[in-house]
Write a protein that holds these residues in place. Structure first.
Motif, mmCIF file in Angstrom:
data_model
loop_
_atom_site.group_PDB
_atom_site.id
_atom_site.type_symbol
_atom_site.label_atom_id
_atom_site.label_comp_id
_atom_site.label_asym_id
_atom_site.label_seq_id
_atom_site.Cartn_x
_atom_site.Cartn_y
_atom_site.Cartn_z
ATOM 1 N N ALA A 381 0.796 -1.231 0.000
ATOM 2 C CA ALA A 381 0.000 0.000 0.000
ATOM 3 C C ALA A 381 0.834 1.289 0.000
ATOM 4 C CB ALA A 381 -0.976 -0.009 1.174
ATOM 5 N N PRO A 382 1.941 1.399 0.762
ATOM 6 C CA PRO A 382 2.707 2.653 0.717
ATOM 7 C C PRO A 382 3.267 2.977 -0.661
ATOM 8 C CG PRO A 382 3.343 1.339 2.628
ATOM 9 C CD PRO A 382 2.503 0.465 1.758
ATOM 10 N N HIS A 383 3.426 1.961 -1.498
ATOM 11 C CA HIS A 383 3.991 2.176 -2.831
ATOM 12 C C HIS A 383 2.910 2.483 -3.869
ATOM 13 C CE1 HIS A 383 7.784 0.884 -1.147
ATOM 14 N NE2 HIS A 383 7.150 -0.132 -0.612
ATOM 15 N N PHE A 384 1.657 2.496 -3.432
ATOM 16 C CA PHE A 384 0.539 2.840 -4.315
ATOM 17 C C PHE A 384 -0.017 4.228 -4.012
ATOM 18 C CE2 PHE A 384 -0.643 -1.967 -4.532
ATOM 19 C CZ PHE A 384 0.355 -2.176 -5.466
ATOM 20 N N LEU A 385 0.581 4.933 -3.067
ATOM 21 C CA LEU A 385 0.028 6.205 -2.604
ATOM 22 C C LEU A 385 -0.124 7.197 -3.752
ATOM 23 C CD1 LEU A 385 -0.798 7.804 -0.024
ATOM 24 C CD2 LEU A 385 1.574 8.606 0.091
#
Length: 660
Positions: A381-385
């Motif tokens: 998820a942090p890399h889809f922000l």
């Protein structure tokens, strides 16, 4: 009896706050439970967007909380409330835990969470809640193809994907600010008078002089541009002379330091870039583009230089092979037309199509199939922000008729859509999306073959760190391949990845596994590493050097005026100046490339929104950040001795996600 402090952090999303009444129940050991308690601070407006609120609960009979139950009523304007995290601390017993909610809390629906909220489906204490949430997510995250031939995208921006209040991307506003604070009024003086006139447009404030304004003059720098430029993943070792290229041994021998062409190829000293994908692509009205092939040679000093450029794919009398021995400005103009085609491939394929858009499908699939309690959701998820939001804003702002792309790229929107569609059948996750395999496939992984390849050497450090991080994380939750095979959420996610788009999947080629399933953890690790790498390092390599490359029009022209040269007649500096952007068009290129080269989110490993709170996983994250810090130090030392410093893949400069 114990006293607890409950800290609630409301999300920073549009409509995240609530005026509803919020209630909690705390569960302890041996069936101990508190009565429903309303969280309310007198004379204070609780639970507003981006706000942190603190409440104290007294007379609790247990010293640890095993489950938090939470709900809100339907008072207020909105029926949902968005929470980031809830932290519960025993003030007298020393116990503390974070409940990472990261959800919209619907009115009159009870939610239950365990500390750290991380578990595989088989271990979930609340399977009905998990199933219900995934069903709701599938109504919000849907697959769509927004342009013919494009990879999967979302038809609209889901609410969770909108920019936060603290991060807004408004290219029009930024352009106005930059224009108002710079000296770009000099761009309206008229036609270019000289090369010095072109160099005079920069200032010390908003539009500094690019790092190198001499690449267009130097064969060494033109060759190096294939390895530290914006499109550095297309050059490959030449094992067979391209049959479409009208070169022979006699023509090439003067540039091969005494070798025959056959010997140069056998000794692995020749390289080729073939932009056949550009052949026949639609261009803007009155604008031309090429589909060039270029040969390069590694000299005895290790420098790799161009030795032949053919601007079109088909042999013809008006399609000569340009050579370094041609008249100075004739050869320079051939290199500029090559770079113009390279720029189209960079922007549409390497940048927009196969970092931005290709990754959007993975974002949608992750939300559709992985619960927010799933450890892999928390990893990704942090890399889809903001990725979906930035893609849709870019399409609206840059790809609209008459927008930046139509004004400054030779192929325009229609040609760009064609390029992405052509390349989609060629992009493989296990090759183009996996750095070591990509380097091996192109024959350029060996430092003896390509001594100076900053994009390869710096990117590999971070790729290996990401793979190590992912491996530790996967092994933490999957003790064996069998556990992975029996994870229904992951296997459902995997099935969608290479399911054809016509059947409702992403249609990705080259996903490891068999029959739509992962059978080993190593396959799984390869896919996760590819996603995280592409969203961070891969995107950084094609994005953050844009100003340095595009801001000087001779170095890397995004379009050229007039016709490509069709003979070897001598050209002049005036011919070069007449071919490049007008002042007004160059202003647009500088404005947008400046904005796109900015970094607006935290560096790799330092997550703006961190979903991981499980202590063993937190330790793995810590080790990852320490490894990235060491890599940053290595790259900084490398740049002290490099002839052309390359800071773009220093982990301290790489964002976690595609958010610009």
């Amino acid at each position: 009896m114990y006293e607890y402090r409950i800290t609630v952090k409301t999300g920073d999303r549009p409509r995240a706050g609530t005026n509803g009444n919020v209630y909690v129940v705390l569960y302890g050991e041996e069936d101990l439970v508190t009565p429903p308690t309303k969280l309310d601070a007198f004379f204070h407006d609780d639970f507003e967007r981006g706000q942190t609120d603190v409440f104290n609960l007294k007379n609790i009979q247990f010293d640890k909380v095993s489950v938090l139950e939470l709900w809100r009523d339907d008072a207020g304007w909105y029926t949902e409330w968005n929470i980031d995290t809830i932290t519960i601390e025993n003030l007298s017993g020393g116990w503390e835990a974070v409940f990472p909610v990261f959800r919209w809390i619907k009115s009159n629906v009870h939610y239950k969470f365990r500390p750290y909220d991380t578990c595989l489906p088989k271990d979930d204490m609340f399977p009905e809640q998990r199933t219900r949430e995934l069903e709701e997510k599938r109504t919000l995250y849907k697959y769509s193809q927004l342009e013919p031939g494009f990879p999967v995208q979302a038809p609209e921006i889901p609410l969770d994907e909108e920019f936060s209040f603290s991060y807004q991307w408004d290219i029009t506003k930024k352009k106005l600010i930059l224009m108002g604070t710079s000296k770009l009024k000099t761009l309206f003086r008229g036609d270019w008078e000289s090369v010095e006139d072109v160099e005079s447009i920069y200032d010390d404030n908003m539009f500094p002089r690019p790092s190198d304004c001499t690449r267009w003059l130097s064969d060494e720098k033109f060759g190096q541009q294939r390895f530290d430029g914006l499109n550095s993943m297309v050059i490959l070792l030449c094992s067979v002379l391209p049959p479409k290229m009208a070169v022979d041994d006699e023509m090439m021998r003067p540039f091969l330091q005494g070798l025959s062409l056959e010997d140069a190829i056998k000794s692995k000293r020749t390289f080729v870039v073939d932009h056949s994908i550009m052949d026949g692509v639609t261009t803007r009205p009155g604008v031309f583009s090429c589909a060039p092939i270029a040969l390069f040679f590694r000299r005895d000093d290790g420098k790799i230089v161009p030795i032949a450029i053919q601007l079109f794919q088909h042999l013809a009398p008006d399609n000569p092979v340009f050579l370094p021995s041609d008249p100075k400005y004739t050869w320079i103009l051939a290199k500029m037309w090559f770079n113009c085609a390279d720029a189209q491939v960079h922007q549409w394929i390497a940048h927009l199509g196969f970092t931005h858009i290709i990754m959007e499908g993975f974002v949608i699939a992750t939300h559709r199939h992985l619960s927010q309690s799933h450890p892999i959701f928390k990893l990704l998820a942090p890399h889809f922000l903001y990725l979906i939001a930035i893609n849709h804003r870019a399409v609206e702002t840059l790809m609209n008729p008459g927008g930046h792309i139509d004004n400054t790229l030779s192929v325009g929107k229609d040609g760009g859509v064609q390029l992405i569609g052509r390349h989609r059948s060629l992009w493989r996750l296990d090759v183009a999306g996996t750095l070591p395999a990509d380097l091996r496939t192109r024959g350029v992984e060996d430092q003896e073959i390509v001594p100076d390849y900053p994009c390869r050497d710096d990117a590999l450090l971070s790729y290996n760190a990401i793979r190590s991080y992912v491996t530790k994380y996967v092994h933490l939750y999957y003790a064996s391949d069998e556990v992975l095979i029996n994870d229904p959420e992951i296997q459902s996610w995997r099935r969608d990845l290479d399911l054809p788009m016509e059947a409702g999947g992403l249609g990705i080629i080259g996903v490891p596994g068999s029959d739509g399933k992962f059978t080993t953890r190593d396959q799984f690790i390869t896919v996760l590493t590819s996603i995280i790498y592409t969203c961070s390092v891969g995107h950084a390599s094609v994005n953050f050097k844009q100003y340095d490359e595009y801001a000087f029009p001779m170095n890397y022209p995004s379009w050229l005026k007039g016709d490509p040269p069709k003979d070897k007649s001598a050209k002049t500096e005036r011919d070069i100046l007449d071919a490049i952007h007008s002042r007004k068009a160059q202003m647009k290129v500088m404005l947008v490339s400046k904005i796109l080269s900015e970094r607006s989110t935290r560096p790799l490993g330092d997550f703006a929104i961190d979903y991981v709170y499980d202590p063993p996983a937190v330790q793995i994250q810590k080790e990852f950040r320490e490894q990235l810090k060491n890599i940053s130090d290595v790259i900084k030392r490398r740049n002290e001795t490099r002839e052309c410093p390359y800071p773009y893949l220093d982990p301290a400069e790489i964002p976690n996600s595609i958010s610009i």
